[in-house]
Design a protein around this motif. Structure first.
Motif, PDB file in Angstrom:
ATOM      1  N   PHE A  77       0.598  -1.503  -0.053  1.00 35.26           N
ATOM      2  CA  PHE A  77      -0.049   0.463   0.233  1.00 35.26           C
ATOM      3  C   PHE A  77       0.933   1.206  -0.299  1.00 35.26           C
ATOM      4  N   SER A  78       0.016   2.369  -0.996  1.00 34.62           N
ATOM      5  CA  SER A  78       1.190   3.258  -0.556  1.00 34.62           C
ATOM      6  C   SER A  78       1.074   3.865   0.692  1.00 34.62           C
TER       7      SER A  78
ATOM      8  N   PHE B 203       7.233   0.469  -0.276  1.00 32.49           N
ATOM      9  CA  PHE B 203       7.323   1.796  -0.432  1.00 32.49           C
ATOM     10  C   PHE B 203       8.027   2.241   1.342  1.00 32.49           C
ATOM     11  N   SER B 204       8.808   2.985   0.754  1.00 28.54           N
ATOM     12  CA  SER B 204       9.245   3.961   2.003  1.00 28.54           C
ATOM     13  C   SER B 204       7.759   4.935   2.576  1.00 28.54           C
TER      14      SER B 204
ATOM     15  N   MET C 287       9.782   3.789  -3.846  1.00 28.49           N
ATOM     16  CA  MET C 287       8.945   2.688  -3.472  1.00 28.49           C
ATOM     17  C   MET C 287      10.282   1.838  -4.725  1.00 28.49           C
ATOM     18  N   ALA C 288      10.733   1.123  -4.189  1.00 30.22           N
ATOM     19  CA  ALA C 288      11.660  -0.014  -4.643  1.00 30.22           C
ATOM     20  C   ALA C 288      10.810  -1.929  -5.040  1.00 30.22           C
TER      21      ALA C 288
ATOM     22  N   LYS D 174      18.102  -6.602 -10.359  1.00 26.65           N
ATOM     23  CA  LYS D 174      17.971  -5.303 -10.403  1.00 26.65           C
ATOM     24  C   LYS D 174      16.991  -5.017  -8.802  1.00 26.65           C
ATOM     25  N   ILE D 175      17.225  -3.822  -8.694  1.00 27.37           N
ATOM     26  CA  ILE D 175      16.469  -3.277  -7.664  1.00 27.37           C
ATOM     27  C   ILE D 175      16.254  -1.881  -8.152  1.00 27.37           C
ATOM     28  N   ASN D 176      14.964  -1.519  -8.657  1.00 30.53           N
ATOM     29  CA  ASN D 176      14.778  -0.491  -9.518  1.00 30.53           C
ATOM     30  C   ASN D 176      13.310   0.874  -8.220  1.00 30.53           C
ATOM     31  N   LEU D 177      14.156   1.752  -8.438  1.00 30.23           N
ATOM     32  CA  LEU D 177      14.230   2.816  -7.117  1.00 30.23           C
ATOM     33  C   LEU D 177      12.818   3.146  -8.200  1.00 30.23           C
ATOM     34  N   TRP D 178      11.099   4.170  -7.604  1.00 31.67           N
ATOM     35  CA  TRP D 178       9.986   4.433  -8.042  1.00 31.67           C
ATOM     36  C   TRP D 178       9.742   5.688  -7.640  1.00 31.67           C
TER      37      TRP D 178
END
Length: 488
Positions: free
Chosen positions: A147-148, A189-190, A208-209, A216-220
């Motif tokens: 959840f955001s 999410f952070s 969000m990761a 890979k780890i993508n950061l959004w």
């Protein structure tokens, strides 16, 4: 410094997930069980393990209110448990009866999502323990969700490589078909808001990761406005792992990211710069799970080697500054429930009712005096009052120890924490943005430093100070990293 402090070896098969509440650690496994441990000494609770699933358990999580523990399994069921007693409260059957791979509570504990191998997503009403809505991804199994923190949105990740954003009416708001080339394995999410930059002026943004089979780890950056929906934009990609990345989690302050991989390693990252800080290699097989404690500098990692490792960031007395500078002293942000959990852990159960009825949160806890306990809270026992005051002073001393050696100008004058978003007020002094905004909104408009009236409520970012703080924190890191590592 990161130290291995405990290895739990009770599971008899692969460990699939770990989760923290403020006083418990939960782990689940292909051995069909969920195990619960007390954080105080890592002892297993008398009613553990929890046995309510007929097949392997893939996911477990605590609600923020800490009244519920959820677990999901290949048996197609998500179980709600009472973590205080081990009682099974409800069995929520996936409508399609497909194996459930992941579950996650909303930040207000009102909803629970469960994602299944056939691509279905179920949204549950936690209070009523009933199904609210269902949906389905276009392709693949749903094995990741979160959840955001900033609204009624959640994200799912699938084995087809898609990230999908939903609202709580199960309306698909956004679909990224190639978030990871070979499939998404985790998304988190952070909990802390971040700057959206020029692309998202006026939006509430969160980091969000996502992890993938592509190593890979993508950061959004997820941004959303009340009237304009939401947007998910990639910030950068982290490429240090040499095999698929299976799990990730943020620290409570959002400054640290932890990841675990098929390469058997755990990497601890600076989430702002993308720089790897530490690599841990004690697990003997794939690292399948990681979790950050809510109020302690602890990380739990789970593996296919059937173990759960507990790691401490910094030394036991918290005198190291390498990562503690990144972990904000969070006590003042504790909720009333978290204060009650602390009372229980410190043997002050007798005070829970009176603290709860008087709405004592973290900030109130730190400000309590002998007079407050005796006259306002009506704690009649002298021994109990003295014990409570002693425990509060110990807690304050622990918080102070985190900041030993930190230049005083880097500490907010109000919270005495290292500033992450320093701003200049009209009195000329620098403060943490959240602290001074709260001061201005809840108190007389006087300077916290001079007690004189503030000429204006206007605050200005102190970018020079922020750069100095960031440089100081980076200088504390043990590893000297190549300049090309991190987010560009």
């Amino acid at each position: 410094m990161v130290t291995l402090v405990q290895t739990l070896t009770d599971h008899t098969d692969d460990v699939n997930c770990c989760a923290f509440s403020s006083i418990y650690l939960a782990s689940c496994s292909l051995d069909k069980t969920i195990r619960l441990y007390l954080l105080k000494d890592f002892s297993e609770l008398p009613f553990s393990p929890l046995k309510g699933h007929s097949y392997g358990v893939h996911s477990c999580c605590f609600s923020s209110c800490e009244r519920f523990l959820a677990s999901s399994s290949t048996d197609g069921i998500t179980v709600l448990w009472n973590p205080q007693s081990g009682e099974k409260l409800a069995s929520l059957k996936q409508p399609s009866e497909s194996p459930v791979r992941v579950c996650k509570f909303s930040h207000d504990s009102n909803y629970l999502i469960s994602g299944a191998a056939d691509g279905t997503v179920a949204l549950w009403d936690v209070r009523l323990k009933k199904l609210r809505r269902t949906g389905s991804v276009e392709d693949g199994s749903v094995i990741a969700c979160d959840f955001s923190p900033g609204g009624n949105y959640f994200v799912t990740g699938s084995t087809s490589g898609e990230l999908t954003v939903w609202d709580c009416q199960m309306k698909c708001l956004l679909n990224l078909k190639t978030a990871h080339d070979l499939g998404v394995t985790c998304c988190e999410f952070s909990s802390q808001p971040t700057s959206g930059g020029m692309n998202n002026p006026g939006s509430r943004c969160f980091l969000m990761a996502s992890c993938g089979q592509d190593n890979k780890i993508n950061l959004w950056i997820m941004s959303h406005k009340d009237t304009a929906g939401c947007d998910l934009r990639m910030r950068c990609s982290l490429n240090r792992h040499t095999a698929p990345v299976l799990c990730c989690c943020f620290s409570p302050d959002g400054q640290i990211l932890v990841s675990g991989s098929v390469d058997k390693s755990i990497i601890i990252w600076n989430s702002s710069s993308g720089a790897p800080l530490y690599t841990l290699t004690q697990h003997e097989r794939y690292v399948t799970a990681c979790a950050f404690a809510r109020n302690l500098p602890l990380i739990a990692t789970g593996s296919m080697d059937k173990t759960v490792n507990i790691w401490r960031i910094g030394s036991e007395n918290n005198s190291d500054n390498d990562l503690n500078g990144k972990l904000r002293c969070s006590v003042q942000h504790w909720s009333e429930d978290e204060v009650c959990s602390w009372l229980s852990a410190e043997g002050l159960q007798e005070l829970i009712v009176v603290f709860k009825s008087n709405n004592i949160d973290g900030q109130e806890l730190l400000n309590l005096t002998k007079e407050n306990l005796e006259n306002d809270l009506k704690v009649g026992s002298l021994g109990l009052r003295n014990k409570a005051l002693r425990k509060i002073e110990e807690l304050k001393a622990k918080l102070e120890s985190i900041c030993i050696g930190v230049p005083d100008e880097f500490l907010c004058p109000i919270s005495r924490e290292i500033m992450t978003d320093p701003v200049i007020a009209s009195d000329g002094y620098s403060y943490e943005r959240e602290a001074i905004e709260s001061w201005i909104n809840t108190k007389k408009r006087t300077s916290p430093m001079t007690n004189k009236p503030l000429e204006s409520s206007l605050i200005t970012p102190n970018r020079t100070l922020k750069m100095a703080i960031d440089r100081w924190i980076e200088a504390q890191q043990v590893l000297q990293l190549p300049a090309n590592q991190g987010c560009n």
